[in-house]
Design a protein around this motif. Structure first.
Motif, PDB file in Angstrom:
ATOM      1  N   VAL A  16       0.865  -1.183   0.000  1.00 29.17           N
ATOM      2  CA  VAL A  16       0.000   0.000   0.000  1.00 29.17           C
ATOM      3  C   VAL A  16       0.897   1.226   0.000  1.00 29.17           C
ATOM      4  N   SER A  17       0.566   2.213  -0.798  1.00 29.22           N
ATOM      5  CA  SER A  17       1.254   3.498  -0.715  1.00 29.22           C
ATOM      6  C   SER A  17       0.213   4.603  -0.694  1.00 29.22           C
ATOM      7  N   VAL A  18       0.591   5.730  -0.088  1.00 30.67           N
ATOM      8  CA  VAL A  18      -0.324   6.867   0.038  1.00 30.67           C
ATOM      9  C   VAL A  18       0.412   8.148  -0.317  1.00 30.67           C
ATOM     10  N   ALA A  19      -0.126   8.888  -1.278  1.00 28.30           N
ATOM     11  CA  ALA A  19       0.353  10.236  -1.581  1.00 28.30           C
ATOM     12  C   ALA A  19      -0.633  11.197  -0.935  1.00 28.30           C
ATOM     13  N   ALA A  20      -0.174  11.920   0.090  1.00 29.37           N
ATOM     14  CA  ALA A  20      -1.059  12.778   0.873  1.00 29.37           C
ATOM     15  C   ALA A  20      -0.575  14.220   0.850  1.00 29.37           C
ATOM     16  N   GLY A  21      -1.482  15.140   0.584  1.00 33.24           N
ATOM     17  CA  GLY A  21      -1.156  16.557   0.605  1.00 33.24           C
ATOM     18  C   GLY A  21      -2.288  17.350   1.242  1.00 33.24           C
ATOM     19  N   LEU A  22      -1.930  18.363   2.026  1.00 32.82           N
ATOM     20  CA  LEU A  22      -2.911  19.219   2.678  1.00 32.82           C
ATOM     21  C   LEU A  22      -2.603  20.686   2.398  1.00 32.82           C
ATOM     22  N   GLU A  23      -3.624  21.465   2.137  1.00 28.52           N
ATOM     23  CA  GLU A  23      -3.519  22.916   2.145  1.00 28.52           C
ATOM     24  C   GLU A  23      -4.252  23.385   3.390  1.00 28.52           C
ATOM     25  N   MET A  24      -3.526  24.025   4.281  1.00 34.12           N
ATOM     26  CA  MET A  24      -4.091  24.427   5.561  1.00 34.12           C
ATOM     27  C   MET A  24      -4.516  25.896   5.549  1.00 34.12           C
ATOM     28  N   ASP A  25      -5.590  26.175   6.247  1.00 34.95           N
ATOM     29  CA  ASP A  25      -6.076  27.538   6.455  1.00 34.95           C
ATOM     30  C   ASP A  25      -6.241  27.714   7.958  1.00 34.95           C
ATOM     31  N   GLY A  26      -5.180  28.195   8.587  1.00 33.04           N
ATOM     32  CA  GLY A  26      -5.181  28.240  10.039  1.00 33.04           C
ATOM     33  C   GLY A  26      -5.175  26.834  10.598  1.00 33.04           C
ATOM     34  N   GLY A  27      -6.163  26.499  11.404  1.00 30.95           N
ATOM     35  CA  GLY A  27      -6.222  25.167  11.985  1.00 30.95           C
ATOM     36  C   GLY A  27      -7.101  24.206  11.234  1.00 30.95           C
ATOM     37  N   SER A  28      -7.668  24.638  10.092  1.00 25.82           N
ATOM     38  CA  SER A  28      -8.548  23.752   9.341  1.00 25.82           C
ATOM     39  C   SER A  28      -7.980  23.434   7.960  1.00 25.82           C
ATOM     40  N   ILE A  29      -8.510  22.371   7.365  1.00 21.66           N
ATOM     41  CA  ILE A  29      -8.040  21.898   6.066  1.00 21.66           C
ATOM     42  C   ILE A  29      -8.815  22.597   4.956  1.00 21.66           C
ATOM     43  N   LYS A  30      -8.084  23.240   4.047  1.00 24.64           N
ATOM     44  CA  LYS A  30      -8.715  23.985   2.959  1.00 24.64           C
ATOM     45  C   LYS A  30      -8.891  23.123   1.722  1.00 24.64           C
ATOM     46  N   SER A  31      -7.876  22.314   1.373  1.00 28.13           N
ATOM     47  CA  SER A  31      -7.981  21.398   0.234  1.00 28.13           C
ATOM     48  C   SER A  31      -7.065  20.202   0.463  1.00 28.13           C
ATOM     49  N   VAL A  32      -7.312  19.151  -0.306  1.00 30.11           N
ATOM     50  CA  VAL A  32      -6.670  17.858  -0.044  1.00 30.11           C
ATOM     51  C   VAL A  32      -6.198  17.220  -1.344  1.00 30.11           C
ATOM     52  N   ALA A  33      -5.047  16.561  -1.285  1.00 30.48           N
ATOM     53  CA  ALA A  33      -4.573  15.690  -2.374  1.00 30.48           C
ATOM     54  C   ALA A  33      -4.427  14.291  -1.797  1.00 30.48           C
ATOM     55  N   LEU A  34      -5.018  13.302  -2.465  1.00 31.16           N
ATOM     56  CA  LEU A  34      -4.938  11.921  -1.980  1.00 31.16           C
ATOM     57  C   LEU A  34      -4.973  10.945  -3.139  1.00 31.16           C
ATOM     58  N   ALA A  35      -4.037  10.019  -3.143  1.00 35.64           N
ATOM     59  CA  ALA A  35      -4.061   8.905  -4.077  1.00 35.64           C
ATOM     60  C   ALA A  35      -3.389   7.713  -3.405  1.00 35.64           C
ATOM     61  N   LEU A  36      -3.855   6.517  -3.757  1.00 32.25           N
ATOM     62  CA  LEU A  36      -3.327   5.286  -3.181  1.00 32.25           C
ATOM     63  C   LEU A  36      -2.702   4.420  -4.257  1.00 32.25           C
ATOM     64  N   GLY A  37      -1.636   3.737  -3.892  1.00 36.36           N
ATOM     65  CA  GLY A  37      -1.009   2.757  -4.777  1.00 36.36           C
ATOM     66  C   GLY A  37      -1.059   1.370  -4.152  1.00 36.36           C
ATOM     67  N   GLY A  38      -0.908   0.342  -4.978  1.00 34.59           N
ATOM     68  CA  GLY A  38      -0.869  -1.026  -4.485  1.00 34.59           C
ATOM     69  C   GLY A  38      -2.217  -1.623  -4.158  1.00 34.59           C
ATOM     70  N   VAL A  39      -3.300  -0.895  -4.447  1.00 31.33           N
ATOM     71  CA  VAL A  39      -4.623  -1.382  -4.048  1.00 31.33           C
ATOM     72  C   VAL A  39      -5.584  -1.575  -5.223  1.00 31.33           C
TER      73      VAL A  39
END
Length: 348
Positions: free
Chosen positions: A252-275
């Protein structure tokens, strides 16, 4: 190995013309996958079209709206490029987690996109059951040894599993490109076109023999990395769980990215490998995090959404919980701004 003709392309248009003239021709870049398959008698090209001298396809450059990576850029050069490490660290992390240094020095961006699955049953031409090699023959992995195989996006269509395939896309680079919404640039007899990486690779459907939506007579000329993906640079992480610390494909692999706006999440990048048969993306999981705090509770909810509908087999059912744990871990590290170092996870 079967006999084949060899020709050297001097321009992208010439390579496209040669592909169109021979339905059994194959392009030769780094050859790190194709040559192996030829040795195993799985691929039997009538002609190898050498594109390694197409220097116009071997550059990384800043362009309007992001960066362009030529199809012949070596994986090692891409991973270590200063702009890529700064602007798209997730891609650099993924590349450095893949293969060995020697292979990265030879493998190309276009070739990595076209990498065939590493399923044991596909690679061994002595085994009769492989719908990818011989459509309609069955899938040996379903009832066989399936530790590395898919738990998402499988299909059981057709009589007696005539279209079944539970192979996975083996690339690390492809997972990062899918997370970052990269776009593939393509040249063919009808001209040029583009295709999002998320649409470039295929699920099995009724065509297990096809891994991508690229036509036979088309040539990948480059990949466009959007400037918008830079918003994940400060909070990104590539986590790879595998049986060995190095030179092993992901369970399993995970490509994870977050764009933060203060203490909350503004946008997300997510993809999985091996599944799955392609890099797996989940808009539901990404949306589940937006506006929420970067906490374990938020990441667990996203992990559950990403793995919705997963189905395991005798030897790989563990992947479902492993993937959920990896998603939580990857986003936890991304939120901490851990930096440009991909995880080298090992699984039992």
């Amino acid at each position: 190995m079967n006999p084949f003709a060899y020709e050297r392309a001097t321009a992208p248009e010439g390579a496209v013309h040669s592909l169109a003239a021979d339905k059994n021709a194959k392009l030769l870049g780094g050859g790190t996958n194709l040559v192996d398959l030829m040795k195993q008698d799985v691929e039997r090209p009538s002609t190898l079209i050498d594109i390694t001298r197409l220097s116009a396809l071997a550059h990384i450059e800043a362009v309007e709206g992001g960066h362009r990576v030529g199809a012949l850029v070596r994986n090692s050069d891409l991973a270590n490029d200063g702009d890529v490490r700064k602007t798209y660290p997730l891609l650099s992390q993924a590349l450095l987690a893949g293969a060995s240094a020697q292979l990265r020095n030879l493998a190309t961006t276009g070739g990595n996109l076209m990498q065939r699955t590493r399923c044991y049953y596909f690679y061994d031409s002595a085994l009769p059951a492989c719908n990818k090699r011989a459509p309609g023959s069955g899938c040996g992995a379903v009832e066989g040894f399936n530790r590395v195989h898919a738990v998402l996006g499988q299909t059981d269509e057709g009589p007696a599993g005539a279209h079944t395939c539970i192979a996975t896309n083996p690339s690390d680079m492809n997972v990062a490109l899918a997370a970052l919404h990269a776009v593939v640039e393509i040249s063919g007899p009808k001209g040029k076109r583009t295709m999002p990486v998320r649409e470039f690779h295929r699920l099995v459907g009724k065509t297990p023999q096809l891994d991508t939506n690229l036509q036979h007579d088309e040539l990948i000329t480059g990949v466009h990395l959007p400037a918008s993906a830079a918003k994940f640079a400060a909070n990104s992480y590539y986590l790879k769980a595998r049986d060995r610390q190095s030179y092993a494909f992901a369970l399993v692999s995970v490509a994870a990215g977050l764009e933060m706006d203060g203490g909350s999440i503004k946008s997300v990048a997510l993809a999985l490998g091996g599944v799955a048969h392609k890099p797996w993306t989940s808009e539901a999981a990404e949306k589940a995090m937006i506006g929420k705090p970067a906490t374990e509770e938020t990441f667990k909810a996203a992990a559950a959404a990403a793995m919705q509908g997963a189905k395991g087999y005798e030897h790989n059912a563990f992947k479902i919980e492993l993937a959920k744990s990896c998603i939580v871990r990857a986003f936890t590290l991304a939120a901490q701004g851990t930096g440009n170092h991909g995880a080298e996870g090992a699984a039992a």
